[in-house]
Design a protein around this motif. Sequence first.
Motif, PDB file in Angstrom:
ATOM      1  N   LEU A 276       0.831  -1.206   0.000  1.00  0.00           N
ATOM      2  CA  LEU A 276       0.000   0.000   0.000  1.00  0.00           C
ATOM      3  C   LEU A 276       0.865   1.255   0.000  1.00  0.00           C
ATOM      4  O   LEU A 276       0.595   2.216  -0.735  1.00  0.00           O
ATOM      5  CB  LEU A 276      -0.937   0.002   1.214  1.00  0.00           C
ATOM      6  CG  LEU A 276      -2.060  -1.045   1.203  1.00  0.00           C
ATOM      7  CD1 LEU A 276      -2.763  -1.082   2.563  1.00  0.00           C
ATOM      8  CD2 LEU A 276      -3.078  -0.733   0.106  1.00  0.00           C
ATOM      9  N   GLU A 277       1.921   1.258   0.833  1.00  0.00           N
ATOM     10  CA  GLU A 277       2.801   2.426   0.899  1.00  0.00           C
ATOM     11  C   GLU A 277       3.518   2.641  -0.428  1.00  0.00           C
ATOM     12  O   GLU A 277       3.747   3.785  -0.849  1.00  0.00           O
ATOM     13  CB  GLU A 277       3.777   2.262   2.058  1.00  0.00           C
ATOM     14  CG  GLU A 277       3.083   2.397   3.424  1.00  0.00           C
ATOM     15  CD  GLU A 277       3.997   2.120   4.608  1.00  0.00           C
ATOM     16  OE1 GLU A 277       5.039   1.435   4.399  1.00  0.00           O
ATOM     17  OE2 GLU A 277       3.685   2.561   5.720  1.00  0.00           O
ATOM     18  N   ALA A 278       3.848   1.549  -1.122  1.00  0.00           N
ATOM     19  CA  ALA A 278       4.504   1.670  -2.427  1.00  0.00           C
ATOM     20  C   ALA A 278       3.583   2.312  -3.457  1.00  0.00           C
ATOM     21  O   ALA A 278       4.050   2.839  -4.469  1.00  0.00           O
ATOM     22  CB  ALA A 278       4.943   0.289  -2.910  1.00  0.00           C
ATOM     23  N   ARG A 279       2.280   2.285  -3.176  1.00  0.00           N
ATOM     24  CA  ARG A 279       1.288   2.871  -4.092  1.00  0.00           C
ATOM     25  C   ARG A 279       0.726   4.184  -3.562  1.00  0.00           C
ATOM     26  O   ARG A 279      -0.331   4.631  -3.996  1.00  0.00           O
ATOM     27  CB  ARG A 279       0.176   1.842  -4.341  1.00  0.00           C
ATOM     28  CG  ARG A 279       0.653   0.711  -5.215  1.00  0.00           C
ATOM     29  CD  ARG A 279      -0.189  -0.549  -5.073  1.00  0.00           C
ATOM     30  NE  ARG A 279       0.323  -1.588  -5.972  1.00  0.00           N
ATOM     31  CZ  ARG A 279       1.407  -2.340  -5.691  1.00  0.00           C
ATOM     32  NH1 ARG A 279       2.053  -2.155  -4.549  1.00  0.00           N
ATOM     33  NH2 ARG A 279       1.818  -3.241  -6.559  1.00  0.00           N
ATOM     34  N   GLY A 280       1.439   4.799  -2.614  1.00  0.00           N
ATOM     35  CA  GLY A 280       1.080   6.146  -2.197  1.00  0.00           C
ATOM     36  C   GLY A 280       0.310   6.273  -0.903  1.00  0.00           C
ATOM     37  O   GLY A 280      -0.075   7.387  -0.515  1.00  0.00           O
ATOM     38  N   ALA A 281       0.065   5.171  -0.204  1.00  0.00           N
ATOM     39  CA  ALA A 281      -0.590   5.260   1.101  1.00  0.00           C
ATOM     40  C   ALA A 281       0.445   5.586   2.172  1.00  0.00           C
ATOM     41  O   ALA A 281       1.604   5.165   2.073  1.00  0.00           O
ATOM     42  CB  ALA A 281      -1.296   3.954   1.425  1.00  0.00           C
ATOM     43  N   VAL A 282       0.031   6.332   3.188  1.00  0.00           N
ATOM     44  CA  VAL A 282       0.932   6.731   4.268  1.00  0.00           C
ATOM     45  C   VAL A 282       0.323   6.301   5.595  1.00  0.00           C
ATOM     46  O   VAL A 282      -0.833   6.643   5.897  1.00  0.00           O
ATOM     47  CB  VAL A 282       1.156   8.254   4.272  1.00  0.00           C
ATOM     48  CG1 VAL A 282       2.006   8.670   5.469  1.00  0.00           C
ATOM     49  CG2 VAL A 282       1.821   8.694   2.973  1.00  0.00           C
ATOM     50  N   LEU A 283       1.081   5.533   6.388  1.00  0.00           N
ATOM     51  CA  LEU A 283       0.626   5.117   7.710  1.00  0.00           C
ATOM     52  C   LEU A 283       1.038   6.165   8.731  1.00  0.00           C
ATOM     53  O   LEU A 283       2.228   6.446   8.902  1.00  0.00           O
ATOM     54  CB  LEU A 283       1.219   3.750   8.078  1.00  0.00           C
ATOM     55  CG  LEU A 283       0.780   3.172   9.427  1.00  0.00           C
ATOM     56  CD1 LEU A 283      -0.729   2.907   9.444  1.00  0.00           C
ATOM     57  CD2 LEU A 283       1.555   1.893   9.740  1.00  0.00           C
ATOM     58  N   ARG A 335       4.593  14.782  -0.461  1.00  0.00           N
ATOM     59  CA  ARG A 335       4.721  13.483  -1.135  1.00  0.00           C
ATOM     60  C   ARG A 335       3.483  13.182  -1.980  1.00  0.00           C
ATOM     61  O   ARG A 335       3.432  12.166  -2.648  1.00  0.00           O
ATOM     62  CB  ARG A 335       4.917  12.376  -0.095  1.00  0.00           C
ATOM     63  CG  ARG A 335       6.272  12.430   0.601  1.00  0.00           C
ATOM     64  CD  ARG A 335       6.276  11.662   1.913  1.00  0.00           C
ATOM     65  NE  ARG A 335       5.893  10.254   1.763  1.00  0.00           N
ATOM     66  CZ  ARG A 335       5.732   9.428   2.803  1.00  0.00           C
ATOM     67  NH1 ARG A 335       5.899   9.890   4.047  1.00  0.00           N
ATOM     68  NH2 ARG A 335       5.415   8.164   2.601  1.00  0.00           N
ATOM     69  N   ASN A 336       2.508  14.073  -1.917  1.00  0.00           N
ATOM     70  CA  ASN A 336       1.256  13.889  -2.649  1.00  0.00           C
ATOM     71  C   ASN A 336       0.641  12.513  -2.364  1.00  0.00           C
ATOM     72  O   ASN A 336       0.437  11.701  -3.271  1.00  0.00           O
ATOM     73  CB  ASN A 336       1.469  14.061  -4.158  1.00  0.00           C
ATOM     74  CG  ASN A 336       0.155  14.353  -4.876  1.00  0.00           C
ATOM     75  OD1 ASN A 336      -0.814  14.808  -4.265  1.00  0.00           O
ATOM     76  ND2 ASN A 336       0.106  14.074  -6.166  1.00  0.00           N
ATOM     77  N   PRO A 337       0.342  12.264  -1.088  1.00  0.00           N
ATOM     78  CA  PRO A 337      -0.149  10.936  -0.706  1.00  0.00           C
ATOM     79  C   PRO A 337      -1.500  10.652  -1.337  1.00  0.00           C
ATOM     80  O   PRO A 337      -2.282  11.550  -1.638  1.00  0.00           O
ATOM     81  CB  PRO A 337      -0.278  11.040   0.817  1.00  0.00           C
ATOM     82  CG  PRO A 337      -0.579  12.489   1.054  1.00  0.00           C
ATOM     83  CD  PRO A 337       0.246  13.226   0.029  1.00  0.00           C
ATOM     84  N   ARG A 338      -1.777   9.375  -1.525  1.00  0.00           N
ATOM     85  CA  ARG A 338      -3.072   8.979  -2.096  1.00  0.00           C
ATOM     86  C   ARG A 338      -4.057   8.571  -1.013  1.00  0.00           C
ATOM     87  O   ARG A 338      -5.258   8.752  -1.158  1.00  0.00           O
ATOM     88  CB  ARG A 338      -2.858   7.841  -3.100  1.00  0.00           C
ATOM     89  CG  ARG A 338      -1.871   8.222  -4.206  1.00  0.00           C
ATOM     90  CD  ARG A 338      -1.831   7.176  -5.286  1.00  0.00           C
ATOM     91  NE  ARG A 338      -3.082   7.175  -6.053  1.00  0.00           N
ATOM     92  CZ  ARG A 338      -3.445   6.213  -6.886  1.00  0.00           C
ATOM     93  NH1 ARG A 338      -2.669   5.148  -7.036  1.00  0.00           N
ATOM     94  NH2 ARG A 338      -4.565   6.287  -7.547  1.00  0.00           N
ATOM     95  N   ILE A 339      -3.539   7.980   0.068  1.00  0.00           N
ATOM     96  CA  ILE A 339      -4.384   7.519   1.175  1.00  0.00           C
ATOM     97  C   ILE A 339      -3.645   7.793   2.479  1.00  0.00           C
ATOM     98  O   ILE A 339      -2.423   7.630   2.559  1.00  0.00           O
ATOM     99  CB  ILE A 339      -4.673   6.004   1.074  1.00  0.00           C
ATOM    100  CG1 ILE A 339      -5.438   5.673  -0.205  1.00  0.00           C
ATOM    101  CG2 ILE A 339      -5.473   5.505   2.284  1.00  0.00           C
ATOM    102  CD1 ILE A 339      -5.565   4.169  -0.458  1.00  0.00           C
ATOM    103  N   LEU A 340      -4.385   8.202   3.519  1.00  0.00           N
ATOM    104  CA  LEU A 340      -3.846   8.300   4.867  1.00  0.00           C
ATOM    105  C   LEU A 340      -4.388   7.120   5.666  1.00  0.00           C
ATOM    106  O   LEU A 340      -5.604   6.907   5.726  1.00  0.00           O
ATOM    107  CB  LEU A 340      -4.252   9.619   5.529  1.00  0.00           C
ATOM    108  CG  LEU A 340      -3.843  10.891   4.787  1.00  0.00           C
ATOM    109  CD1 LEU A 340      -4.363  12.124   5.521  1.00  0.00           C
ATOM    110  CD2 LEU A 340      -2.329  10.972   4.599  1.00  0.00           C
TER     111      LEU A 340
END
Length: 486
Positions: A276-283, A335-340
């Motif tokens: 998920l993080e590799a696809r723009g999600a940030v934990l 980082r222009n995240p896609r999901i938080l």
Amino acid sequence: MEQHHEGQNNLSTAQTPIAALVARARAAQRIFETWSQAQVDLAVVAAGWAIIEPARNRELAEMAVADTGVGNVEDKVRKNHRKTFGLLRDLRGARSVGVIAEDPARGLVEIARPVGVVCAITPSTNPGATPANKIINALKGRNAVIVAPSPKGWSTAARLIEFIHAQLDRIGAPRDLVQLLPAPVNKQATAELMRLCDLVVATGSQANVRAAYASGTPAFGVGAGNVAGIVDETADVTLAAERIVRSKTFDNATSCSSENSLVVVDAVRAALLAALEARGAVLLDAAQKATLQALMWPEGKLSAAVIGKSARVIAERAATLDAAGRDAWLAIAQRNPRILMVAEDGVGHDHPFSGEKLSPVLAIYAARDFDEAALIVDRIYAYEGAGHSVGLHSARPERALQLGLTLPVSRVIVDQAHCIATGGSFDNGLPFSLSMGCGTWGKNNFSDNMNYRHYLNITRVSRPIPERMPSEHEIFGEFFDQFGAP
């Protein structure tokens, strides 16, 4: 000629603007109900072309985002096209006029009849696609329809109906078949419209759905969204992550079918989070989770500051609340995240991340195994979202059946991008729809994807057939054999 609520149009209501709308709709519908199947299907295609034509589609998508501040233009363009085109595919060749089914063996003939005038309650999250879907389904049944949009979505709905009127003019159909509740839309006008129409189809807030059910008019309403997805130890985590991100980011997660929680079996948790993080999600860490909660639920109610906004905008707004963590939030935003993503283990009012978020924010739950994952989903739905659907990413097909047998859901979506698949897709068998019934679990009277048959009355002609009466032994034999005859 269909007869409906004529008695309600008495002297006290006949001169109100809403009653005048309904009267015009009835007059148009009486003409329309004389049309043949071929003529009706032409009206259906005309209404579909009104929104699918690329320039009109883009104008409606841009208006929707500008006026509501919800979602993003490109995804709304895709939604307007895909949902409408898929619906037109479903309706092509479907019989909705006259005799629609015959069963000689049972001596039955089914005849489709219009319901009359439909009141279509539509939300701000889809001010173009949802009205179009309801209008097309209503027309398929030879009904008139009056759209009652959310106030923020009124201008988009008005433009859509202008486009539809232009297409109805081309085929000689009455414009009053499709009308709009005048601005400013308010509860009183909507309530009067619901009372005077013959059927209410309500999508949007649960307050709207409850009002529809309480209107005294037959109504279809939909339950609350709050979809959870399960990723078990057999899942292909790369494919699962791709599907989850595609679903959760679509139109900034405004769909009721977007995942709000993921329940991940421990054996694949690290791998899935990495994918998920590799696809723009940030934990987020615990402090950031607390800041995000304060932003999203400042007074215990989900804030418009996050509804339908991108993850980047949400991170930027969180930065304004967190002086100590401001730089970290801004770094996330850059980082222009896609999901938080936030780690969660609780459910209920004191754990708001367990509920619907209408934004690209995803709660991550941990489970020891599949059985515990199913129990966690059951707890989530006991709080919010019962009846809607559950996602499953797994290589064990029997687990989908297990969820369908035990969870309070109307759909189990297996190995698909959930928000795209639930409302029908070209690669699954569900009907295209933007209104998903949630059964009695979700306080609804239906559990289907709403479709044209919900906009029909069906008359059945019954003729005599050879008598088929079973013997008492056929009915009671096994019972008597097991427990003894009286």
